[in-house]
Design a protein around this motif. Structure first.
Motif, PDB file in Angstrom:
ATOM      1  N   LYS A   1     -10.480  17.410   7.676  1.00 34.37           N
ATOM      2  CA  LYS A   1     -10.771  16.150   7.149  1.00 34.37           C
ATOM      3  C   LYS A   1      -9.645  15.182   7.231  1.00 34.37           C
ATOM      4  O   LYS A   1      -8.417  15.264   7.389  1.00 34.37           O
ATOM      5  N   LEU A   2     -10.059  13.850   7.021  1.00 36.42           N
ATOM      6  CA  LEU A   2      -9.088  12.759   7.088  1.00 36.42           C
ATOM      7  C   LEU A   2      -8.364  12.899   5.775  1.00 36.42           C
ATOM      8  O   LEU A   2      -9.037  12.482   4.803  1.00 36.42           O
ATOM      9  N   ARG A   3      -7.006  12.951   5.932  1.00 39.52           N
ATOM     10  CA  ARG A   3      -6.197  13.083   4.726  1.00 39.52           C
ATOM     11  C   ARG A   3      -5.006  12.268   4.881  1.00 39.52           C
ATOM     12  O   ARG A   3      -4.419  12.396   6.152  1.00 39.52           O
ATOM     13  N   LEU A   4      -4.173  11.869   3.584  1.00 40.45           N
ATOM     14  CA  LEU A   4      -2.882  11.461   3.962  1.00 40.45           C
ATOM     15  C   LEU A   4      -1.708  12.570   4.566  1.00 40.45           C
ATOM     16  O   LEU A   4      -1.701  13.575   3.707  1.00 40.45           O
ATOM     17  N   GLY A   5      -1.146  12.051   5.560  1.00 38.33           N
ATOM     18  CA  GLY A   5      -0.104  12.996   5.989  1.00 38.33           C
ATOM     19  C   GLY A   5       1.308  12.631   5.879  1.00 38.33           C
ATOM     20  O   GLY A   5       2.110  13.298   5.782  1.00 38.33           O
ATOM     21  N   ALA A   6       1.352  11.153   5.810  1.00 38.58           N
ATOM     22  CA  ALA A   6       2.880  10.898   5.595  1.00 38.58           C
ATOM     23  C   ALA A   6       2.703   9.338   5.206  1.00 38.58           C
ATOM     24  O   ALA A   6       1.819   8.401   5.220  1.00 38.58           O
ATOM     25  N   VAL A   7       3.879   8.910   4.509  1.00 37.50           N
ATOM     26  CA  VAL A   7       4.043   7.625   4.053  1.00 37.50           C
ATOM     27  C   VAL A   7       5.481   7.086   4.341  1.00 37.50           C
ATOM     28  O   VAL A   7       6.660   7.879   4.349  1.00 37.50           O
ATOM     29  N   VAL A   8       5.680   5.939   4.913  1.00 43.42           N
ATOM     30  CA  VAL A   8       6.947   5.287   5.116  1.00 43.42           C
ATOM     31  C   VAL A   8       7.206   4.077   4.435  1.00 43.42           C
ATOM     32  O   VAL A   8       6.213   3.223   4.319  1.00 43.42           O
ATOM     33  N   TYR A   9       8.353   3.994   3.863  1.00 45.80           N
ATOM     34  CA  TYR A   9       8.756   2.860   3.004  1.00 45.80           C
ATOM     35  C   TYR A   9      10.144   2.135   3.347  1.00 45.80           C
ATOM     36  O   TYR A   9      10.979   2.932   3.811  1.00 45.80           O
ATOM     37  N   GLU A  10      10.163   0.981   3.698  1.00 50.58           N
ATOM     38  CA  GLU A  10      11.335   0.257   4.285  1.00 50.58           C
ATOM     39  C   GLU A  10      11.712  -0.623   2.801  1.00 50.58           C
ATOM     40  O   GLU A  10      11.031  -1.651   2.552  1.00 50.58           O
ATOM     41  N   PRO A  11      12.829  -0.189   2.151  1.00 45.44           N
ATOM     42  CA  PRO A  11      12.856  -0.871   0.763  1.00 45.44           C
ATOM     43  C   PRO A  11      13.334  -2.494   0.860  1.00 45.44           C
ATOM     44  O   PRO A  11      13.384  -3.188  -0.180  1.00 45.44           O
ATOM     45  N   VAL A  12      14.044  -2.797   1.947  1.00 42.48           N
ATOM     46  CA  VAL A  12      14.521  -4.248   1.996  1.00 42.48           C
ATOM     47  C   VAL A  12      13.300  -5.162   2.167  1.00 42.48           C
ATOM     48  O   VAL A  12      13.284  -6.251   1.375  1.00 42.48           O
ATOM     49  N   SER A  13      12.526  -4.786   3.123  1.00 45.82           N
ATOM     50  CA  SER A  13      11.263  -5.600   3.287  1.00 45.82           C
ATOM     51  C   SER A  13      10.147  -5.387   2.233  1.00 45.82           C
ATOM     52  O   SER A  13       9.404  -6.276   2.108  1.00 45.82           O
ATOM     53  N   GLY A  14      10.075  -4.143   1.816  1.00 44.38           N
ATOM     54  CA  GLY A  14       8.912  -3.862   0.759  1.00 44.38           C
ATOM     55  C   GLY A  14       7.663  -3.205   1.726  1.00 44.38           C
ATOM     56  O   GLY A  14       6.863  -2.906   0.982  1.00 44.38           O
ATOM     57  N   ARG A  15       7.874  -3.251   2.996  1.00 43.79           N
ATOM     58  CA  ARG A  15       6.618  -2.610   3.472  1.00 43.79           C
ATOM     59  C   ARG A  15       6.450  -1.274   3.434  1.00 43.79           C
ATOM     60  O   ARG A  15       7.451  -0.266   3.501  1.00 43.79           O
ATOM     61  N   VAL A  16       5.100  -0.733   3.494  1.00 46.30           N
ATOM     62  CA  VAL A  16       4.826   0.493   3.336  1.00 46.30           C
ATOM     63  C   VAL A  16       3.749   0.855   4.473  1.00 46.30           C
ATOM     64  O   VAL A  16       2.916  -0.124   4.642  1.00 46.30           O
ATOM     65  N   MET A  17       4.003   1.907   5.067  1.00 44.47           N
ATOM     66  CA  MET A  17       2.911   2.607   5.645  1.00 44.47           C
ATOM     67  C   MET A  17       2.404   3.661   5.462  1.00 44.47           C
ATOM     68  O   MET A  17       3.247   4.801   5.445  1.00 44.47           O
ATOM     69  N   GLU A  18       0.805   4.021   5.428  1.00 46.79           N
ATOM     70  CA  GLU A  18       0.284   5.299   5.118  1.00 46.79           C
ATOM     71  C   GLU A  18      -0.160   5.600   6.211  1.00 46.79           C
ATOM     72  O   GLU A  18      -0.975   5.034   6.983  1.00 46.79           O
TER      73      GLU A  18
END
Length: 367
Positions: free
Chosen positions: A278-295
């Motif tokens: 099933k489509l499920r959350l596999g990973a999360v990436v966070y860049e603390p300086v810019s605040g960007r997040v990618m799920e």
């Protein structure tokens, strides 16, 4: 009291969503290659070319609202044709490695091209990343690009005529969805992925400060040629434990670890704890300086994390920035490397009458 949101002021009118097609250049044989620009109503923008299905650019905001590119890419079509370290193309028929380019299917042995240290990688010498795909743009609030290619029987010595369809959709929620579909007329093996390099700093610095979570309790150890040994090893107590948010740079240089040495950093497949398709959350990436997040969400059983261990600064991106070692990270959703040679791995065999389906979503935001 009304629960409806207030009407935004005129200056806050969202940008128009849709898709635009322009000429990106010509191949050496004269065929036109097009660049498709997808925009949603938040202003997020994705550019894709039908040569190789490359994700040429993804533009997202940082926590202050400033747009920057978050994927590595080169300036011109000629640069892509010349060859890159797979900056965002469709990879196929088989992503990652097959040991010595050999596999046996239904009693017949197949010898594929050996194009990486004595092994087969990413579909061979002329894989899907070097094909001109038929493109169908789909306009609307969630613009999409449907790419189609038919790989003939025997191409790169893979069996079966494989009809492939890959659709990129830019969703309203700032997610780039990739849907893969394929059918065959003979038994074959299929393992497609996308090889985008992400850098959530907006090309301001390398990715060692990116904090990563991977929802996986096992990974695949490899030999020195980066072929899986067949073991599914626990991540506990190793530099491969990303079950809690951890900076990429925290353990990437732990050369006391044989696996870190084998991969020159991270270049391994993680096995998701949730074994379902099933489509499920596999990973999360966070860049603390810019605040960007990618799920990252996927239907695949694993993901190859690659940390650009072999970039050396000789390639320069569209922004004029040299791409140095560890300037990007890949999350290549996939079945396991060398699966045709490991009966204990989830199968990558596709038979006539079956349909290969795979979905991966990269969703962007800030915190």
């Amino acid at each position: 009291m009304s629960l409806l949101p207030p009407t935004p002021p005129a200056e806050a009118t969202p940008p128009k969503a849709g898709i635009q097609k322009t000429v990106f250049g010509q191949l050496p044989d004269g065929r036109d290659v097009h660049l498709f620009t997808l925009r949603n109503r938040t202003g997020m923008e994705v550019q894709i070319t039908n040569y190789g299905g490359y994700i040429v650019s993804v533009m997202t905001t940082d926590r202050t609202g400033k747009y920057d590119p978050v994927t590595l890419g080169v300036p011109t079509l000629a640069d892509y044709v010349k060859g890159t370290p797979s900056f965002g193309p469709i990879i196929g028929r088989f992503g990652n490695r097959i040991a010595k380019g050999k596999f046996t299917l239904n009693g017949q042995e197949y010898q594929l091209a050996v194009n990486s240290g004595g092994n087969h990688i990413h579909g061979g010498r002329v894989g899907f990343d070097k094909k001109l795909w038929a493109a169908t743009p789909v306009d609307g609030t969630e613009p999409a690009l449907k790419l189609q290619y038919t790989s003939p029987d025997g191409e790169e010595n893979y069996p079966g005529t494989l009809a492939v369809e890959v659709t990129y959709t830019l969703q309203k929620d700032n997610a780039l969805r990739i849907d893969y579909r394929a059918t065959t007329d003979k038994p074959t093996v299929v393992n497609m992925t996308n090889h985008a390099y992400f850098n959530l700093s907006g090309m301001k610095r390398d990715v060692l400060g990116h904090e990563v979570v991977i929802n996986a309790d096992k990974f695949l150890p490899t030999d020195k040629a980066q072929i899986p040994t067949g073991e599914l090893r626990s991540v506990a107590g190793t530099p491969f434990d990303f079950r809690q948010s951890t900076p990429i740079g925290a353990r990437i240089n732990d050369t006391t670890d044989v696996q870190i040495r084998n991969g020159f950093g991270y270049d391994h497949c993680w096995v998701f704890t949730d074994p379902s398709n099933k489509l499920r959350l596999g990973a999360v990436v966070y860049e603390p300086v810019s605040g960007r997040v990618m799920e990252m969400y996927t239907t695949e059983p694993g993901v190859q994390l690659y940390t650009a261990n072999h970039l050396n600064g000789k390639l320069q991106g569209k922004e004029g920035v040299p791409y140095t070692r560890r300037f990007g990270l890949c999350l290549e959703t996939q079945h396991f490397p060398d699966s045709p040679n490991h009966p204990n791995f989830p199968t990558t065999t596709l038979n006539p009458g079956e349909t290969y389906r795979s979905t991966t979503v990269y969703k962007f935001g800030t915190r």
